[in-house]
Design a protein around this motif. Structure first.
Motif, mmCIF file in Angstrom:
data_model
loop_
_atom_site.group_PDB
_atom_site.id
_atom_site.type_symbol
_atom_site.label_atom_id
_atom_site.label_comp_id
_atom_site.label_asym_id
_atom_site.label_seq_id
_atom_site.Cartn_x
_atom_site.Cartn_y
_atom_site.Cartn_z
ATOM 1 N N LYS A 72 0.788 -1.228 0.000
ATOM 2 C CA LYS A 72 0.000 0.000 0.000
ATOM 3 C C LYS A 72 0.825 1.285 0.000
ATOM 4 O O LYS A 72 0.588 2.179 -0.785
ATOM 5 C CB LYS A 72 -0.952 -0.004 1.191
ATOM 6 C CG LYS A 72 -2.049 1.034 1.069
ATOM 7 C CD LYS A 72 -3.047 0.932 2.181
ATOM 8 C CE LYS A 72 -3.939 -0.265 1.943
ATOM 9 N NZ LYS A 72 -4.978 -0.406 2.922
ATOM 10 N N GLU A 73 1.791 1.421 0.846
ATOM 11 C CA GLU A 73 2.555 2.665 0.957
ATOM 12 C C GLU A 73 3.952 2.559 0.346
ATOM 13 O O GLU A 73 4.831 3.358 0.663
ATOM 14 C CB GLU A 73 2.686 3.067 2.431
ATOM 15 C CG GLU A 73 1.367 3.373 3.101
ATOM 16 C CD GLU A 73 0.687 4.610 2.544
ATOM 17 O OE1 GLU A 73 1.398 5.573 2.203
ATOM 18 O OE2 GLU A 73 -0.547 4.600 2.428
ATOM 19 N N SER A 74 4.171 1.603 -0.520
ATOM 20 C CA SER A 74 5.519 1.366 -1.047
ATOM 21 C C SER A 74 5.768 2.158 -2.333
ATOM 22 O O SER A 74 4.837 2.570 -3.020
ATOM 23 C CB SER A 74 5.732 -0.121 -1.286
ATOM 24 O OG SER A 74 4.782 -0.619 -2.189
ATOM 25 N N TYR A 75 7.043 2.363 -2.624
ATOM 26 C CA TYR A 75 7.452 3.072 -3.826
ATOM 27 C C TYR A 75 8.849 2.606 -4.225
ATOM 28 O O TYR A 75 9.568 2.012 -3.430
ATOM 29 C CB TYR A 75 7.453 4.596 -3.605
ATOM 30 C CG TYR A 75 8.413 5.066 -2.552
ATOM 31 C CD1 TYR A 75 9.676 5.530 -2.895
ATOM 32 C CD2 TYR A 75 8.076 5.033 -1.203
ATOM 33 C CE1 TYR A 75 10.569 5.957 -1.929
ATOM 34 C CE2 TYR A 75 8.951 5.456 -0.227
ATOM 35 C CZ TYR A 75 10.195 5.920 -0.595
ATOM 36 O OH TYR A 75 11.080 6.331 0.367
ATOM 37 N N GLY A 76 9.210 2.851 -5.477
ATOM 38 C CA GLY A 76 10.516 2.464 -5.984
ATOM 39 C C GLY A 76 11.481 3.635 -5.970
ATOM 40 O O GLY A 76 11.076 4.785 -6.108
ATOM 41 N N ASP A 77 12.758 3.315 -5.785
ATOM 42 C CA ASP A 77 13.790 4.345 -5.737
ATOM 43 C C ASP A 77 15.024 3.823 -6.467
ATOM 44 O O ASP A 77 15.378 2.657 -6.341
ATOM 45 C CB ASP A 77 14.122 4.681 -4.292
ATOM 46 C CG ASP A 77 14.921 5.953 -4.153
ATOM 47 O OD1 ASP A 77 14.973 6.734 -5.128
ATOM 48 O OD2 ASP A 77 15.495 6.172 -3.070
ATOM 49 N N ILE A 78 15.679 4.691 -7.231
ATOM 50 C CA ILE A 78 16.878 4.312 -7.975
ATOM 51 C C ILE A 78 18.051 5.106 -7.421
ATOM 52 O O ILE A 78 18.003 6.338 -7.374
ATOM 53 C CB ILE A 78 16.731 4.618 -9.477
ATOM 54 C CG1 ILE A 78 15.537 3.874 -10.056
ATOM 55 C CG2 ILE A 78 18.006 4.254 -10.229
ATOM 56 C CD1 ILE A 78 15.215 4.239 -11.481
ATOM 57 N N TYR A 79 19.095 4.400 -6.956
ATOM 58 C CA TYR A 79 20.347 5.073 -6.625
ATOM 59 C C TYR A 79 21.506 4.101 -6.741
ATOM 60 O O TYR A 79 21.346 2.900 -6.562
ATOM 61 C CB TYR A 79 20.308 5.760 -5.246
ATOM 62 C CG TYR A 79 20.049 4.871 -4.070
ATOM 63 C CD1 TYR A 79 18.756 4.607 -3.641
ATOM 64 C CD2 TYR A 79 21.104 4.310 -3.353
ATOM 65 C CE1 TYR A 79 18.507 3.794 -2.558
ATOM 66 C CE2 TYR A 79 20.865 3.504 -2.264
ATOM 67 C CZ TYR A 79 19.571 3.252 -1.869
ATOM 68 O OH TYR A 79 19.328 2.447 -0.790
ATOM 69 N N ASN A 80 22.659 4.650 -7.109
ATOM 70 C CA ASN A 80 23.876 3.879 -7.373
ATOM 71 C C ASN A 80 23.649 2.791 -8.423
ATOM 72 O O ASN A 80 24.207 1.707 -8.335
ATOM 73 C CB ASN A 80 24.431 3.262 -6.093
ATOM 74 C CG ASN A 80 24.991 4.293 -5.151
ATOM 75 O OD1 ASN A 80 25.357 5.386 -5.575
ATOM 76 N ND2 ASN A 80 25.057 3.964 -3.887
ATOM 77 N N GLY A 81 22.811 3.061 -9.397
ATOM 78 C CA GLY A 81 22.575 2.108 -10.473
ATOM 79 C C GLY A 81 21.795 0.883 -10.058
ATOM 80 O O GLY A 81 21.832 -0.137 -10.739
ATOM 81 N N GLU A 82 21.059 0.962 -8.929
ATOM 82 C CA GLU A 82 20.244 -0.150 -8.461
ATOM 83 C C GLU A 82 18.846 0.360 -8.115
ATOM 84 O O GLU A 82 18.675 1.513 -7.753
ATOM 85 C CB GLU A 82 20.870 -0.799 -7.223
ATOM 86 C CG GLU A 82 22.212 -1.433 -7.496
ATOM 87 C CD GLU A 82 22.841 -2.039 -6.255
ATOM 88 O OE1 GLU A 82 23.614 -2.986 -6.421
ATOM 89 O OE2 GLU A 82 22.555 -1.570 -5.135
ATOM 90 N N VAL A 83 17.856 -0.522 -8.238
ATOM 91 C CA VAL A 83 16.470 -0.164 -7.938
ATOM 92 C C VAL A 83 16.059 -0.864 -6.650
ATOM 93 O O VAL A 83 16.287 -2.065 -6.481
ATOM 94 C CB VAL A 83 15.526 -0.584 -9.090
ATOM 95 C CG1 VAL A 83 14.104 -0.170 -8.804
ATOM 96 C CG2 VAL A 83 15.987 -0.004 -10.406
ATOM 97 N N PHE A 84 15.452 -0.102 -5.748
ATOM 98 C CA PHE A 84 14.999 -0.637 -4.466
ATOM 99 C C PHE A 84 13.530 -0.307 -4.258
ATOM 100 O O PHE A 84 13.042 0.710 -4.731
ATOM 101 C CB PHE A 84 15.800 -0.019 -3.310
ATOM 102 C CG PHE A 84 17.240 -0.421 -3.297
ATOM 103 C CD1 PHE A 84 17.637 -1.576 -2.646
ATOM 104 C CD2 PHE A 84 18.198 0.344 -3.945
ATOM 105 C CE1 PHE A 84 18.972 -1.945 -2.642
ATOM 106 C CE2 PHE A 84 19.529 -0.020 -3.938
ATOM 107 C CZ PHE A 84 19.917 -1.171 -3.283
ATOM 108 N N ILE A 85 12.834 -1.174 -3.517
ATOM 109 C CA ILE A 85 11.473 -0.888 -3.073
ATOM 110 C C ILE A 85 11.562 -0.493 -1.614
ATOM 111 O O ILE A 85 12.146 -1.206 -0.805
ATOM 112 C CB ILE A 85 10.544 -2.104 -3.227
ATOM 113 C CG1 ILE A 85 10.247 -2.363 -4.685
ATOM 114 C CG2 ILE A 85 9.241 -1.864 -2.488
ATOM 115 C CD1 ILE A 85 9.230 -3.442 -4.919
ATOM 116 N N LYS A 86 10.961 0.640 -1.289
ATOM 117 C CA LYS A 86 10.934 1.116 0.088
ATOM 118 C C LYS A 86 9.490 1.139 0.572
ATOM 119 O O LYS A 86 8.580 1.402 -0.204
ATOM 120 C CB LYS A 86 11.532 2.512 0.186
ATOM 121 C CG LYS A 86 12.993 2.556 -0.172
ATOM 122 C CD LYS A 86 13.548 3.940 -0.025
ATOM 123 C CE LYS A 86 15.030 3.928 -0.334
ATOM 124 N NZ LYS A 86 15.632 5.257 -0.186
#
Length: 156
Positions: free
Chosen positions: A48-62
């Protein structure tokens, strides 16, 4: 007799379809530890409250919540930790270019099992304003009324 789910969908972010215009979707693998996989297979995850983030050439879900596995031991991990998405380098570069545009963000839309692996459907989304949301709700209501009228007409 226990009914089985017809699809392999483990979790959906229904609110995302209301809050955002979904421009494009992409499928990504997700790096999970063993007890997280067991918990996800039991349906104990929330997007529900998650989003994707890109840093250092990698994608993370927070912000994705996966409840600790009940039969787990000390190998259980924090439920709100960031989790790495598994994508090709070219896909990450392309996603980064799309997200850099004004108003776009990465939103996980669904989590499902494909060929025994947990996958995430990631959407490149642009936020809706309040009047857009109202317009969509009005269109749904009109469509529902038309369908209801057609159904009654076919009965006669």
């Amino acid at each position: 007799m226990v009914r089985q789910k017809s699809s392999n969908t483990l979790a959906q972010n229904k609110k995302a379809r209301h809050e955002y215009f979904i421009e494009e979707t992409i499928e990504a693998g997700i790096a999970l530890v063993g007890t997280e996989v067991k918990s996800v297979r039991n349906g104990k995850c929330n997007l529900k409250e998650s989003y994707g983030d890109i840093y250092n050439g990698e994608v993370f879900i927070k912000g994705m919540h996966i409840s600790p596995y009940e039969q787990g031991n000390i190998s259980n991990v924090e439920s709100l930790r960031q989790r790495k998405l598994l994508l090709h380098k070219e896909q990450i570069i392309r996603l980064n270019g799309l997200v850099q545009r004004d108003g776009f963000t990465l939103v996980p839309l669904a989590m499902y099992i494909k060929n025994g692996k947990v996958k995430v459907a990631l959407g490149i989304c642009k936020g809706k304003s309040n009047y857009d949301k109202r317009d969509v709700l009005l269109e749904k209501a009109h469509k529902r009324d038309v369908d209801r009228a057609m159904k009654e007409r076919n009965r006669e």
